[in-house]
Scaffold this active site. Sequence first.
Site, PDB file in Angstrom:
ATOM      1  CD  GLU A 167     -24.585 -62.084  44.648  1.00 55.29           C
ATOM      2  OE1 GLU A 167     -24.673 -63.138  45.269  1.00 55.29           O
ATOM      3  OE2 GLU A 167     -24.012 -61.988  43.537  1.00 55.29           O
ATOM      4  CG  ASN A 208     -22.282 -55.328  43.461  1.00 53.14           C
ATOM      5  OD1 ASN A 208     -22.608 -54.528  42.581  1.00 53.14           O
ATOM      6  ND2 ASN A 208     -21.600 -56.437  43.228  1.00 53.14           N
ATOM      7  CG  HIS A 243     -23.772 -61.312  35.804  1.00 57.71           C
ATOM      8  ND1 HIS A 243     -22.490 -61.495  35.313  1.00 57.71           N
ATOM      9  CD2 HIS A 243     -23.628 -61.015  37.117  1.00 57.71           C
ATOM     10  CE1 HIS A 243     -21.623 -61.321  36.313  1.00 57.71           C
ATOM     11  NE2 HIS A 243     -22.286 -61.019  37.404  1.00 57.71           N
ATOM     12  CD  GLU A 273     -20.563 -58.900  39.963  1.00 58.85           C
ATOM     13  OE1 GLU A 273     -21.057 -59.968  39.551  1.00 58.85           O
ATOM     14  OE2 GLU A 273     -20.369 -58.689  41.179  1.00 58.85           O
ATOM     15  CG  ASP A 275     -21.095 -61.493  32.216  1.00 62.31           C
ATOM     16  OD1 ASP A 275     -22.265 -61.354  32.612  1.00 62.31           O
ATOM     17  OD2 ASP A 275     -20.303 -62.322  32.701  1.00 62.31           O
TER      18      ASP A 275
END
Length: 357
Positions: A167, A208, A243, A273, A275
């Site tokens: 990040e 990332n 996400h 990641e 979801d």
Amino acid sequence: MKLRSFIAYILVIVAIVWSISSTSFATKPPPQPTNSAAESLRLLATKRDFLIGTAIKPQPLQDDPTYREVLAGEFNIIIPENHTKFWRLHPERDRYDFTQVDAIVQFAQEHDIKVMGHALAWFHALPRWVVEGNFSREELMEILHDHIQTVVGHYRGQIYAWDVVNEPVEANGSLRETIWYKTIGPEYIDLALRWTREADPETLLYINDYAEGLNAKSQSFYNLAKELRQRGAPLDAVGFQSHLGFLSTNNPEEVAENMKRYAELGLDVMITEMDIPINQFKGTPEQQLEAQAKMYRDFLKVCLDASNCNTLVMWGFTDRHSWMTGFTGSKDPLIFDNFYHPKPAYHAMWEELKGSE
Ligand code: 9MR
């Protein structure tokens, strides 16, 4: 009389039909995790050199045989969700704790599963001794160098890819003003990449973020990756957290277009990641589950179709252990339900992997 016996006859038929259907419903076995089936996600993915993975937590890995069974059956790559973060591995300046991650790595090796590490330099999940230490530039450089050398060195040859800087950009497109940035300067990113490469020459290095779509933040993440490449920093890939509909876009076309420009830079993209909380979809619970399934499938297809994407990792696999459990407004984001039954999203991904063999 005739009418009465006709009605009685109809009633008997209805009773028989009802009893058969309710019996079969009652005795119908719950859907089983498909890891016992001949073709799991893992098997289909492996056949085409694709990595399909999940974040994992050490507690259920240790306590819950079903968790272990589904994990080993369905996935060929994992990321410790929290236990490779700075504060977990390096709780005091002169003390490292590798116990939990060593156990995870051992499990992975026993089951021929790759492990990714997350995250060496991040603004979050730092121990107080770092945040409150009032360190000078030289001291903080030494701390980051020592951390990377020790952690990456400890797992040398055993970690498939390291998330070196997590990040690094803000929503408005500027570099995030983390403790690393403010104290060391923007070159902390180049340094962290170089130190990681020195500590393990074989592992893949990536930065990332949730910068998957086409907007100010993803433009700045792309510019950062491009400049790193131009400066000769050892960067192999970028991670798209994904996400979806929460921190990240849920528009697959934008993500496909974004992936292409990284291919032109010679960089791979890994989905790291993923979801998809169901409450972003309208309709009945069944319709929400179907919409979730379609989105899992669409994003898997984006990765399968891209020339530079061969890894898709979800942020967990069962809703029982999602980080969103307990959040109001974001829930049930994964592909197995609380009882490890595969959801429509599981079947959609299975079909997509099968179809693309
Ligand atoms: O899922 C993680 C949660 O259990 C932790 O409390 C939190 C803070 O360390 O981090 C969550 O994972 C985040 C990941 O490390 C970075 N991208 C966003 C993820 C969800 O917040």
